[in-house]
Design a protein around this motif. Structure first.
Motif, mmCIF file in Angstrom:
data_model
loop_
_atom_site.group_PDB
_atom_site.id
_atom_site.type_symbol
_atom_site.label_atom_id
_atom_site.label_comp_id
_atom_site.label_asym_id
_atom_site.label_seq_id
_atom_site.Cartn_x
_atom_site.Cartn_y
_atom_site.Cartn_z
ATOM 1 N N GLY A 48 40.371 10.728 66.798
ATOM 2 C CA GLY A 48 40.863 9.875 65.709
ATOM 3 C C GLY A 48 40.156 8.535 65.621
ATOM 4 O O GLY A 48 39.867 8.039 64.531
ATOM 5 N N GLY A 49 39.855 7.927 66.771
ATOM 6 C CA GLY A 49 39.159 6.646 66.768
ATOM 7 C C GLY A 49 37.762 6.770 66.208
ATOM 8 O O GLY A 49 37.311 5.923 65.414
ATOM 9 N N LEU A 50 37.049 7.822 66.602
ATOM 10 C CA LEU A 50 35.701 8.048 66.078
ATOM 11 C C LEU A 50 35.742 8.315 64.578
ATOM 12 O O LEU A 50 34.907 7.797 63.825
ATOM 13 N N ILE A 51 36.711 9.110 64.137
ATOM 14 C CA ILE A 51 36.854 9.380 62.705
ATOM 15 C C ILE A 51 37.048 8.076 61.950
ATOM 16 O O ILE A 51 36.412 7.840 60.908
ATOM 17 N N GLU A 93 32.431 3.044 54.531
ATOM 18 C CA GLU A 93 33.243 2.423 53.479
ATOM 19 C C GLU A 93 34.156 3.419 52.773
ATOM 20 O O GLU A 93 34.397 3.328 51.572
ATOM 21 N N GLN A 94 34.680 4.377 53.539
ATOM 22 C CA GLN A 94 35.660 5.313 53.005
ATOM 23 C C GLN A 94 37.032 4.635 52.934
ATOM 24 O O GLN A 94 37.318 3.699 53.689
ATOM 25 N N ILE A 145 40.484 8.481 55.273
ATOM 26 C CA ILE A 145 40.476 8.491 56.738
ATOM 27 C C ILE A 145 41.717 9.194 57.276
ATOM 28 O O ILE A 145 41.631 10.031 58.173
ATOM 29 N N THR A 146 42.876 8.883 56.702
ATOM 30 C CA THR A 146 44.124 9.504 57.140
ATOM 31 C C THR A 146 44.097 11.013 56.908
ATOM 32 O O THR A 146 44.561 11.794 57.752
ATOM 33 N N ALA A 147 43.538 11.421 55.769
ATOM 34 C CA ALA A 147 43.433 12.852 55.469
ATOM 35 C C ALA A 147 42.551 13.557 56.496
ATOM 36 O O ALA A 147 42.842 14.684 56.923
ATOM 37 N N HIS A 148 41.478 12.894 56.898
ATOM 38 C CA HIS A 148 40.579 13.479 57.890
ATOM 39 C C HIS A 148 41.265 13.565 59.252
ATOM 40 O O HIS A 148 41.097 14.550 59.982
ATOM 41 N N LEU A 149 42.058 12.549 59.582
ATOM 42 C CA LEU A 149 42.791 12.546 60.852
ATOM 43 C C LEU A 149 43.753 13.727 60.948
ATOM 44 O O LEU A 149 43.979 14.279 62.028
ATOM 45 N N SER A 150 44.320 14.101 59.818
ATOM 46 C CA SER A 150 45.318 15.174 59.812
ATOM 47 C C SER A 150 44.729 16.515 60.217
ATOM 48 O O SER A 150 45.459 17.455 60.544
ATOM 49 N N LYS A 151 43.408 16.629 60.209
ATOM 50 C CA LYS A 151 42.759 17.900 60.546
ATOM 51 C C LYS A 151 42.653 18.130 62.051
ATOM 52 O O LYS A 151 42.278 19.225 62.485
#
Length: 340
Positions: free
Chosen positions: A283-286, A294-295, A300-306
């Protein structure tokens, strides 16, 4: 040194020193097939230079695997600054490190790690744009904790049959920025917490604020629990400590939790489900990678959910193949990095 590089399939190793500031820095770039190398900068004391080089190489490899399985367009790298016994001007030392990074022309992007802070990244940013985790960019620790929390739910589902954490016993080793944030999320979900940290003040705070049960650092690994969450430094699981475990699963934020790959097989033989550290703690790297691009926070939250979905996929392969999730994760990452 070249033998170590070949063994880890490392692309490049950069060393620099600055006698004026006391800087002695190592940057290991493991793999850039998917994008420029990104990884944190450690500022720690080491017994000798070889130990620092080995740490940088080992961590850089883990970052490559982490970025690949997180679906990021980044390679893996890591920096180590050997902390001197005395430094006159910490800011000047990190400014010198920023100048070193700039010579790599974007081949490596740095971020916070053990022993460094956003203030240090601000010093680096005066001399290079290839840095994240600055004061403006924000601390990645809460996002690491969010990912680990999602991973613990996926692990509970795979090993215990439900992702409802209410009433589960979770033992957290290490209450730093990530470990404490994770403890807060788990407590809010009704988890019974057992905690240890080298700082007794952090343990007392968790007991007072979260109702956690304090446990000595020596006894934490042997504490009966449903899930053990190592959230300190690496190498905590070795041939000696694995025999002490009384848990159904290991799922925590620490990097390089296994002293060797064989430890993964020992956990598997004991029926202890292991969440590969570089998957669950990504999660930190994401956050730093997408923030640097600049996302938006929503993206970012959506990517974390994966993260939970990726772990569920790995657990499914591991069960089908009757092998450790760590072995499965390595194979998946290497397929992405090397096409093998």
């Amino acid at each position: 040194m070249f033998t170590m590089m070949e063994s880890a399939r490392l692309e490049a190793l950069h060393l620099a020193q600055d006698p004026v500031t006391g800087l002695k820095a190592i940057i290991a770039i493991h793999n850039t097939r998917l994008g420029p190398a990104l990884g944190g900068c450690r500022y720690l004391a080491y017994p000798d230079t070889d130990s620092a080089v080995r740490d940088a190489i080992r961590l850089a490899q883990g970052m490559s695997y982490k970025a690949a399985l997180a679906g990021l367009e980044q390679g893996g790298g890591k920096a180590v600054i050997i902390r001197p016994a005395h430094v006159d001007n910490r800011g000047a030392l990190f400014e010198a490190f920023g100048r070193m990074i700039e010579t790599l022309k974007g081949g490596y992007i740095t971020a916070v790690d053990s022993g460094t802070s956003s203030a240090d990244m601000d010093c680096i940013a005066q001399f290079t744009q290839h840095v994240t985790s600055t004061t403006t960019a924000g601390d990645p620790s809460p996002h690491t904790a969010m990912g680990v929390f999602a991973g613990i739910r996926a692990t509970a589902l795979a090993r215990l049959g439900s992702d409802d954490l209410q009433g589960l016993r979770v033992a957290i080793q290490g209450l730093g920025n990530v470990g404490y944030a994770l403890a807060e999320q788990l407590a809010a979900s009704g988890v019974e917490l057992y905690v240890s940290d080298l700082d007794p003040g952090r343990v007392q705070l968790a007991a007072e604020e979260l109702g956690a049960h304090p446990v000595s650092s020596e006894d934490l690994l042997g504490t009966p629990c449903d899930i053990l969450a190592p959230c300190g430094l690496g190498g905590v699981l070795n041939s000696h400590t694995v025999g002490e475990l009384h848990c159904a699963a290991v799922a925590g934020a620490a990097n390089n939790q296994l002293a060797s790959n064989e430890i993964a097989d020992e956990l598997e033989s004991r029926g202890i489900l292991y969440a590969p550290d570089y998957v669950i703690n990504s999660g930190g790297l994401i956050y730093v990678a997408l923030k640097h691009r600049e996302q938006s926070l929503a993206a970012i939250t959506a990517h974390l959910s994966k993260i939970g979905l990726r772990l569920t996929e790995i657990y499914g392969h591991a069960q089908a193949d009757k092998r450790s999730p760590a072995r499965v994760a390595d194979a998946l990452a290497e397929r992405l990095l090397y096409g093998s």
